[in-house]
Design a protein around this motif. Structure first.
Motif, PDB file in Angstrom:
ATOM      1  N   SER A 171     -49.199   0.642 -17.502  1.00 30.00           N
ATOM      2  CA  SER A 171     -48.857   0.755 -18.913  1.00 30.00           C
ATOM      3  C   SER A 171     -47.454   0.221 -19.143  1.00 30.00           C
ATOM      4  CB  SER A 171     -48.933   2.218 -19.368  1.00 30.00           C
ATOM      5  OG  SER A 171     -48.606   2.343 -20.741  1.00 30.00           O
ATOM      6  N   ASN A 172     -47.185  -0.163 -20.389  1.00 27.09           N
ATOM      7  CA  ASN A 172     -45.818  -0.505 -20.784  1.00 27.09           C
ATOM      8  C   ASN A 172     -45.148   0.667 -21.497  1.00 27.09           C
ATOM      9  OD1 ASN A 172     -47.528  -0.773 -23.001  1.00 27.09           O
ATOM     10  ND2 ASN A 172     -46.275  -2.371 -23.955  1.00 27.09           N
ATOM     11  N   TRP A 173     -45.805   1.838 -21.484  1.00 28.61           N
ATOM     12  CA  TRP A 173     -45.215   3.067 -22.030  1.00 28.61           C
ATOM     13  C   TRP A 173     -45.200   4.096 -20.908  1.00 28.61           C
ATOM     14  CZ3 TRP A 173     -47.518   7.462 -25.337  1.00 28.61           C
ATOM     15  CH2 TRP A 173     -46.475   8.200 -25.947  1.00 28.61           C
ATOM     16  N   ARG A 174     -44.053   4.295 -20.299  1.00 23.06           N
ATOM     17  CA  ARG A 174     -43.965   5.158 -19.116  1.00 23.06           C
ATOM     18  C   ARG A 174     -44.408   6.584 -19.412  1.00 23.06           C
ATOM     19  NH1 ARG A 174     -40.807   5.411 -14.009  1.00 23.06           N
ATOM     20  NH2 ARG A 174     -40.815   7.614 -13.453  1.00 23.06           N
ATOM     21  N   ILE A 175     -44.146   7.098 -20.618  1.00 18.38           N
ATOM     22  CA  ILE A 175     -44.520   8.478 -20.943  1.00 18.38           C
ATOM     23  C   ILE A 175     -46.022   8.686 -20.785  1.00 18.38           C
ATOM     24  CG2 ILE A 175     -44.686  10.145 -22.847  1.00 18.38           C
ATOM     25  CD1 ILE A 175     -41.934   9.193 -23.759  1.00 18.38           C
ATOM     26  N   TYR A 176     -46.812   7.684 -21.139  1.00 16.80           N
ATOM     27  CA  TYR A 176     -48.269   7.804 -20.950  1.00 16.80           C
ATOM     28  C   TYR A 176     -48.580   8.075 -19.475  1.00 16.80           C
ATOM     29  CZ  TYR A 176     -53.257   6.700 -21.180  1.00 16.80           C
ATOM     30  OH  TYR A 176     -54.630   6.766 -21.102  1.00 16.80           O
ATOM     31  N   LEU A 177     -47.946   7.326 -18.596  1.00 13.77           N
ATOM     32  CA  LEU A 177     -48.217   7.498 -17.164  1.00 13.77           C
ATOM     33  C   LEU A 177     -47.634   8.801 -16.639  1.00 13.77           C
ATOM     34  CD1 LEU A 177     -47.733   3.868 -15.807  1.00 13.77           C
ATOM     35  CD2 LEU A 177     -49.845   5.007 -16.558  1.00 13.77           C
ATOM     36  N   GLU A 178     -46.512   9.247 -17.206  1.00 20.71           N
ATOM     37  CA  GLU A 178     -45.965  10.546 -16.806  1.00 20.71           C
ATOM     38  C   GLU A 178     -46.943  11.664 -17.157  1.00 20.71           C
ATOM     39  OE1 GLU A 178     -42.224  10.781 -18.774  1.00 20.71           O
ATOM     40  OE2 GLU A 178     -41.222   9.364 -17.429  1.00 20.71           O
ATOM     41  N   GLU A 179     -47.541  11.590 -18.328  1.00 22.33           N
ATOM     42  CA  GLU A 179     -48.550  12.580 -18.699  1.00 22.33           C
ATOM     43  C   GLU A 179     -49.764  12.492 -17.781  1.00 22.33           C
ATOM     44  OE1 GLU A 179     -47.750  13.050 -23.525  1.00 22.33           O
ATOM     45  OE2 GLU A 179     -49.577  12.073 -22.796  1.00 22.33           O
ATOM     46  N   LEU A 180     -50.190  11.278 -17.499  1.00 21.82           N
ATOM     47  CA  LEU A 180     -51.341  11.090 -16.619  1.00 21.82           C
ATOM     48  C   LEU A 180     -51.068  11.659 -15.227  1.00 21.82           C
ATOM     49  CD1 LEU A 180     -54.124   9.913 -15.990  1.00 21.82           C
ATOM     50  CD2 LEU A 180     -53.070   7.654 -15.768  1.00 21.82           C
ATOM     51  N   LEU A 182     -49.063  14.148 -14.505  1.00 22.04           N
ATOM     52  CA  LEU A 182     -49.100  15.602 -14.600  1.00 22.04           C
ATOM     53  C   LEU A 182     -50.535  16.119 -14.663  1.00 22.04           C
ATOM     54  CD1 LEU A 182     -46.173  16.140 -17.140  1.00 22.04           C
ATOM     55  CD2 LEU A 182     -46.190  16.801 -14.726  1.00 22.04           C
ATOM     56  N   ALA A 183     -51.392  15.407 -15.401  1.00 21.33           N
ATOM     57  CA  ALA A 183     -52.789  15.819 -15.496  1.00 21.33           C
ATOM     58  C   ALA A 183     -53.501  15.670 -14.153  1.00 21.33           C
ATOM     59  CB  ALA A 183     -53.497  14.994 -16.566  1.00 21.33           C
ATOM     60  N   LEU A 184     -53.208  14.607 -13.431  1.00 22.62           N
ATOM     61  CA  LEU A 184     -53.794  14.429 -12.099  1.00 22.62           C
ATOM     62  C   LEU A 184     -53.300  15.510 -11.139  1.00 22.62           C
ATOM     63  CD1 LEU A 184     -53.522  10.544 -11.796  1.00 22.62           C
ATOM     64  CD2 LEU A 184     -55.654  11.847 -11.713  1.00 22.62           C
ATOM     65  N   GLU A 185     -52.013  15.824 -11.213  1.00 20.55           N
ATOM     66  CA  GLU A 185     -51.458  16.875 -10.350  1.00 20.55           C
ATOM     67  C   GLU A 185     -52.130  18.218 -10.626  1.00 20.55           C
ATOM     68  OE1 GLU A 185     -47.064  18.632  -9.062  1.00 20.55           O
ATOM     69  OE2 GLU A 185     -47.300  17.512 -10.914  1.00 20.55           O
ATOM     70  N   PHE A 186     -52.422  18.498 -11.883  1.00 18.00           N
ATOM     71  CA  PHE A 186     -53.134  19.727 -12.241  1.00 18.00           C
ATOM     72  C   PHE A 186     -54.460  19.815 -11.484  1.00 18.00           C
ATOM     73  CE2 PHE A 186     -56.215  22.115 -14.698  1.00 18.00           C
ATOM     74  CZ  PHE A 186     -55.520  23.240 -15.104  1.00 18.00           C
ATOM     75  N   HIS A 187     -55.103  18.670 -11.285  1.00 14.55           N
ATOM     76  CA  HIS A 187     -56.387  18.624 -10.579  1.00 14.55           C
ATOM     77  C   HIS A 187     -56.215  18.397  -9.076  1.00 14.55           C
ATOM     78  CE1 HIS A 187     -59.319  18.724 -13.918  1.00 14.55           C
ATOM     79  NE2 HIS A 187     -58.358  18.174 -14.634  1.00 14.55           N
ATOM     80  N   GLY A 188     -54.999  18.521  -8.585  1.00 11.76           N
ATOM     81  CA  GLY A 188     -54.777  18.402  -7.151  1.00 11.76           C
ATOM     82  C   GLY A 188     -54.702  16.990  -6.628  1.00 11.76           C
ATOM     83  N   ARG A 189     -54.352  16.040  -7.497  1.00  5.99           N
ATOM     84  CA  ARG A 189     -54.266  14.648  -7.073  1.00  5.99           C
ATOM     85  C   ARG A 189     -52.856  14.122  -7.335  1.00  5.99           C
ATOM     86  NH1 ARG A 189     -58.580  10.383  -7.624  1.00  5.99           N
ATOM     87  NH2 ARG A 189     -57.509   9.971  -5.667  1.00  5.99           N
TER      88      ARG A 189
END
Length: 230
Positions: A171-180, A182-189
């Motif tokens: 992405s060219n918007w880092r915040i999108y990837l930061e959220e992604l 965090l969501a992956l970490e929630f699922h153990g990834r």
């Protein structure tokens, strides 16, 4: 949700948002969707597309790579050329984008029109386990009120995670990837975010446009198992 609008090459607009960091409601959305399997009816045309993919894969014992939201399929063809011992499937919901073919496709490449939120659920139900999964330059939906339109805050996200494999998004918007992340970490990834190397050939037309416009580009990739980018 699949692709964001861009302006002319070399003059692409930057993402503008009131958010200065991950959305305050992100974890509530991720946790809610983790508790309940999404049960929206699946459209017939998506079932047909998935059946075509299953038929194509039936005689192909190679490892699978998914290119979700592939647009015109440029990234799918490039990934197929880079990984000739893999079967590579590109999925996009736009028939118009998929019709813009530029050259032939490698023999190990299949392009399909389907909605990702249905296709991912069908793939999970069928037990698909791609070795690699790419989600390149999704529409970031940068308005805070549109959080739920982002894939990581959508009810389908647990199905995406369940497919497994080395996962990469750009992405060219880092915040999108930061959220992604965090969501992956929630699922153990666990995942890391790194700059896309300027020396690396662009994977998509979007990447080429953003780079020509001088925008910073970011790559999220899961880190378990040490999977390599591209």
């Amino acid at each position: 949700m699949e692709r964001m609008h861009t302006a002319v090459p070399g003059n692409s607009r930057q993402v503008v948002s009131r958010q200065t960091g991950p959305h305050e409601d992100l974890f509530a959305e991720v946790a809610k969707h983790a508790r309940h399997r999404w049960a929206r009816p699946i459209a017939d045309y998506n079932r047909q597309a998935f059946a075509a993919a299953e038929a194509w894969l039936a005689g192909r014992p190679q490892p699978l790579i998914l290119d979700s939201g592939c647009g015109t399929g440029d990234s799918t063809r490039l990934l197929a050329a880079r990984h000739p011992t893999h079967s590579v499937i590109g999925i996009d919901r736009s028939a118009d984008r998929l019709s813009r073919q530029r050259g032939g496709s490698p023999e190990n490449c299949l392009l399909l029109r389907a909605d990702l939120v249905d296709f991912w659920r069908l793939a999970r139900a069928a037990g698909w386990r791609p070795e690699r999964h790419y989600l390149l330059y999704p529409n970031p939906e940068p308005k805070p009120k549109h959080l739920k339109r982002r894939f990581h805050a959508h009810p389908v996200f647990p199905d995406l995670v369940a497919l497994g494999g080395h996962f990469e998004s750009r992405s060219n918007w880092r915040i999108y990837l930061e959220e992604l992340a965090l969501a992956l970490e929630f699922h153990g990834r666990p995942a890391e975010i790194v700059p896309v190397p300027e020396s690396e050939p662009p994977l998509t037309l979007f990447e080429r446009k953003y780079r020509a416009s001088g925008q910073p580009l970011w790559c999220l990739r899961t880190t378990e198992g040490g999977g390599a980018s591209a």
